[in-house]
Design an enzyme around this catalytic site. Structure first.
Site, PDB file in Angstrom:
ATOM      1  N   ARG A 168       0.753  -1.180  -0.006  1.00  0.00           N
ATOM      2  CA  ARG A 168      -0.063  -0.036   0.121  1.00  0.00           C
ATOM      3  C   ARG A 168       0.832   1.386  -0.054  1.00  0.00           C
ATOM      4  O   ARG A 168       0.687   1.940  -0.684  1.00  0.00           O
ATOM      5  CB  ARG A 168      -0.956   0.068   1.230  1.00  0.00           C
ATOM      6  CG  ARG A 168      -1.982  -1.040   1.365  1.00  0.00           C
ATOM      7  CD  ARG A 168      -2.860  -1.042   2.514  1.00  0.00           C
ATOM      8  NE  ARG A 168      -3.763  -2.092   2.625  1.00  0.00           N
ATOM      9  CZ  ARG A 168      -3.434  -3.092   3.652  1.00  0.00           C
ATOM     10  NH1 ARG A 168      -2.753  -3.036   4.330  1.00  0.00           N
ATOM     11  NH2 ARG A 168      -4.685  -4.066   3.655  1.00  0.00           N
ATOM     12  N   ALA A 247      11.564   4.362   5.941  1.00  0.00           N
ATOM     13  CA  ALA A 247      10.630   5.170   6.805  1.00  0.00           C
ATOM     14  C   ALA A 247       9.541   3.907   7.129  1.00  0.00           C
ATOM     15  O   ALA A 247       8.378   4.064   7.299  1.00  0.00           O
ATOM     16  CB  ALA A 247       9.817   6.172   6.220  1.00  0.00           C
ATOM     17  N   GLU A 278      14.427   1.366  19.482  1.00  0.00           N
ATOM     18  CA  GLU A 278      13.626   2.696  19.488  1.00  0.00           C
ATOM     19  C   GLU A 278      13.219   2.975  20.945  1.00  0.00           C
ATOM     20  O   GLU A 278      12.839   1.875  21.716  1.00  0.00           O
ATOM     21  CB  GLU A 278      12.591   2.881  18.520  1.00  0.00           C
ATOM     22  CG  GLU A 278      13.116   2.923  17.238  1.00  0.00           C
ATOM     23  CD  GLU A 278      11.783   3.237  16.060  1.00  0.00           C
ATOM     24  OE1 GLU A 278      10.611   3.217  16.607  1.00  0.00           O
ATOM     25  OE2 GLU A 278      12.129   3.358  14.909  1.00  0.00           O
ATOM     26  N   HIS A 296      10.494   8.549  14.194  1.00  0.00           N
ATOM     27  CA  HIS A 296       9.423   7.668  13.620  1.00  0.00           C
ATOM     28  C   HIS A 296       8.298   8.471  13.711  1.00  0.00           C
ATOM     29  O   HIS A 296       7.330   8.400  14.241  1.00  0.00           O
ATOM     30  CB  HIS A 296       9.350   6.534  14.852  1.00  0.00           C
ATOM     31  CG  HIS A 296       8.465   5.303  14.164  1.00  0.00           C
ATOM     32  ND1 HIS A 296       8.900   4.117  14.622  1.00  0.00           N
ATOM     33  CD2 HIS A 296       7.667   5.165  13.082  1.00  0.00           C
ATOM     34  CE1 HIS A 296       7.968   3.253  14.089  1.00  0.00           C
ATOM     35  NE2 HIS A 296       7.528   3.875  13.149  1.00  0.00           N
ATOM     36  N   LEU A 297       8.205   9.383  12.683  1.00  0.00           N
ATOM     37  CA  LEU A 297       7.165  10.407  12.357  1.00  0.00           C
ATOM     38  C   LEU A 297       6.156   9.831  11.391  1.00  0.00           C
ATOM     39  O   LEU A 297       5.345  10.406  10.869  1.00  0.00           O
ATOM     40  CB  LEU A 297       7.616  11.569  11.855  1.00  0.00           C
ATOM     41  CG  LEU A 297       8.588  12.345  12.972  1.00  0.00           C
ATOM     42  CD1 LEU A 297       9.127  13.777  12.135  1.00  0.00           C
ATOM     43  CD2 LEU A 297       7.738  12.714  14.319  1.00  0.00           C
ATOM     44  N   GLY A 298       6.185   8.520  10.749  1.00  0.00           N
ATOM     45  CA  GLY A 298       5.704   8.066   9.637  1.00  0.00           C
ATOM     46  C   GLY A 298       4.151   8.137   9.758  1.00  0.00           C
ATOM     47  O   GLY A 298       3.318   8.688   8.867  1.00  0.00           O
ATOM     48  N   ALA A 299       3.425   7.849  11.125  1.00  0.00           N
ATOM     49  CA  ALA A 299       2.174   7.997  11.256  1.00  0.00           C
ATOM     50  C   ALA A 299       1.851   9.233  12.191  1.00  0.00           C
ATOM     51  O   ALA A 299       0.750   9.529  12.609  1.00  0.00           O
ATOM     52  CB  ALA A 299       1.729   6.759  12.103  1.00  0.00           C
TER      53      ALA A 299
END
Length: 549
Positions: A168, A247, A278, A296-299
């Site tokens: 996705r 990412a 992390e 870890h800003l992906g979401a």
């Protein structure tokens, strides 16, 4: 979604009795997530990072909603003796012990698509940042240095982007990078080349992708197979001067080997949002000027957090209402749409009835579907039959989650068989069968009378019947040739019997001179009453089924 005025009851007390199911929230969620839980649950809160507080609160919870900071391990699941579901408001479930949850029959649900847009957009941002040295130039300027030539970058236009993982998120990245006039390659052994070509992507092997790509992005889950995939060997085969973005998940890119490749110049730059361990605040990679790093800003967008919270809250609400969530992490039942859902309930009842008729469960359970229903994905019916069959022989809760494991422990297998449409005497038919130690095959068959109608029992142990499959039921196999109803009614001692729901079974198989008496009764029949009634008609076998048992 429920209106804001219908928010769930909030409570700060950890384990007081309540008439409503209790949902324990251990981390900050979007207000929309709490609203989505609806008015029929009580919400309690505790800090998931406070281990003692978490273990104290779990015994009173029917569900727990977490993000990434709360660790729901075997100890936590054991403490949550009432737990039916663990909801992870996000994609990964690394902080949930899924095998322990499965053994306990606790469903694990997540929000696998909630952050795909946010993660794809962050990847685009990191590609631009590593190509144009944006963070480093900004930091230098803040320190009083105007250094235009130092931060000369490269264009994306005309370059080749290698996408490792075309799921996705990888597909969304490809879609966006076409607008930058990039040539798109992808490596993903599970994606068909035809599907990729429609998206303007050419599938390649990993070696070819590494050798031809000016930029690489990673979009894979972290598994035993993918951990360290981009390590020493891969980084030796990359096109000199490549820039890498990860990412997805930490550990897929070997950070030690990446550091060496960056120092040697084989890799011109890297942008990392994820790390093997992390939180990560101290890494040799942070010392390098050609590394862009984010925590870890992906979401990490308002929209993604709201979508994740709402999606997992709705799944939790479904579980607490007794409905199945086919897309749960530890449930494997294919696609279940609105039309298949009533067949799940019917097949589960047939499984319970089979166990009662066979006086136990052994060997292999066969689930045969025929007629119009074969046009759907009926995978879930095998699991429903197994769940129903086990519920009559296993102490404790049996769920769609732990039914396969419980069956395996008891040496019970299952198989789904499908007949062609039109092969059934009814518009659709489900038959559940198994073998007795004697070799005799016991079977039960049911159908739905129509849309919105309840299940009907149409065959039991080779006898043709037509009986509503609901409420409490009693069955007797006895010699034929005489009236049975009066004797059974007298023996049941006033137990209400709906005369319209009494069926004398007509044999559809070689059952000798036996007949089957099947009836719906007004309340559950005790074993003593059942034995007395069986004795009064010389029944060779008798059993009962209570829908609520």
């Amino acid at each position: 979604m429920d209106k804001p005025t219908q928010t769930s009851t909030e409570s700060t007390q950890s384990a007081e009795p309540t008439d409503k199911p209790v949902v324990l929230i251990t981390e900050e969620l979007s207000p929309a997530a709490v609203i989505a839980l609806g008015p029929d649950v009580e919400v309690r809160r505790c800090a998931g990072t406070d281990r003692a507080a978490l273990l104290e609160a779990l015994p009173g919870a029917d569900a727990v909603l977490v993000r990434s900071a709360t660790r729901i391990d075997a100890e936590a699941i054991a403490a949550g003796s009432r737990l039916k579901v663990v909801g992870r408001a996000g994609v990964g479930v690394d902080n949930v012990d899924v095998p322990a949850a499965t053994r306990a029959g606790v469903m694990v649900v997540n929000a696998p698509t909630a952050n795909v847009v946010s993660a794809a957009e962050l990847t685009v941002g990191l590609l631009l940042a590593v190509a144009r040295n944006i963070p480093q130039a900004g930091a230098a300027l803040r320190e009083g240095h105007w250094q235009r030539s130092r931060f000369t970058g490269v264009e994306l236009s005309g370059k080749t982007l290698g996408i490792i993982g075309l799921g996705r998120i990888g597909s969304l990245v490809a879609q966006r990078m076409r607008g930058f006039d990039m040539r798109l390659l992808a490596y993903d052994p599970y994606v068909r080349a035809g599907n990729a070509s429609q998206a303007g992507v050419r599938m390649t092997g990993l070696d070819e992708l590494l050798a031809e790509s000016d930029f690489l992005t990673v979009h894979l889950p972290r598994t035993a197979e993918t951990t360290g995939l981009i390590g020493f060997d891969a980084l030796q085969r990359v096109k000199p001067g490549v820039r890498l973005v990860n990412a997805a998940r930490g550990g897929i890119v070997d950070e030690t080997e990446l550091y060496a490749a960056l120092k040697e110049g084989r890799v011109a730059g890297a942008a990392l949002d994820v790390f093997a361990t992390e939180p990560c605040t101290d890494s040799p990679l942070f010392e390098l000027d050609n590394v862009v790093a984010t925590p870890h800003l992906g979401a990490g967008t308002i929209e993604a957090q709201a979508r994740a919270g709402v999606a997992v809250a709705e799944s939790v609400r479904q579980v607490l209402a007794g409905r199945c969530v086919p897309e749960a992490v530890n449930v494997h039942m294919g696609t279940v749409d609105g039309e298949l859902a009533p067949w799940l309930a019917l097949t589960e009842q047939l499984g319970r009835l089979l166990t009662a008729a066979a006086a136990g469960l052994r060997g292999k359970l066969l689930v045969k579907v025929a007629g119009e229903i074969t046009g759907q994905d009926t995978t879930a019916l095998e699991l429903a039959a197994l769940k129903g069959a086990l519920s009559g022989v296993v102490q404790g809760d049996v769920s769609y989650v732990n039914a396969p494991l419980l069956a395996q422990e008891r040496g019970v297998g299952s198989e789904l068989l499908s007949a062609h449409a039109g092969a059934a005497p009814h518009h659709s038919l489900v038959t559940v069968s198994g073998a007795l130690p004697s070799g005799e095959v016991v079977s039960v068959s049911g159908t739905l009378a129509g849309r919105g109608a309840g299940g009907r029992l149409v065959e039991v142990c080779g006898f043709e019947v037509d009986l509503a499959l609901a409420g409490s039921m009693a069955f007797f196999r006895a010699p034929g040739g005489r009236s049975l109803v009066g004797a059974v009614g007298a023996a049941l001692g006033g137990t209400p019997i709906d005369a319209l729901q009494i069926a004398h079974g007509a044999p559809v198989a070689n059952t000798g001179n036996e007949v089957l008496l099947a009836l719906n009764v007004g309340r559950p029949v005790t074993r003593e009453l059942l034995d007395e009634a069986a004795l009064s008609i010389d029944a060779t076998h008798s059993w009962s089924l209570d829908e609520t048992a």
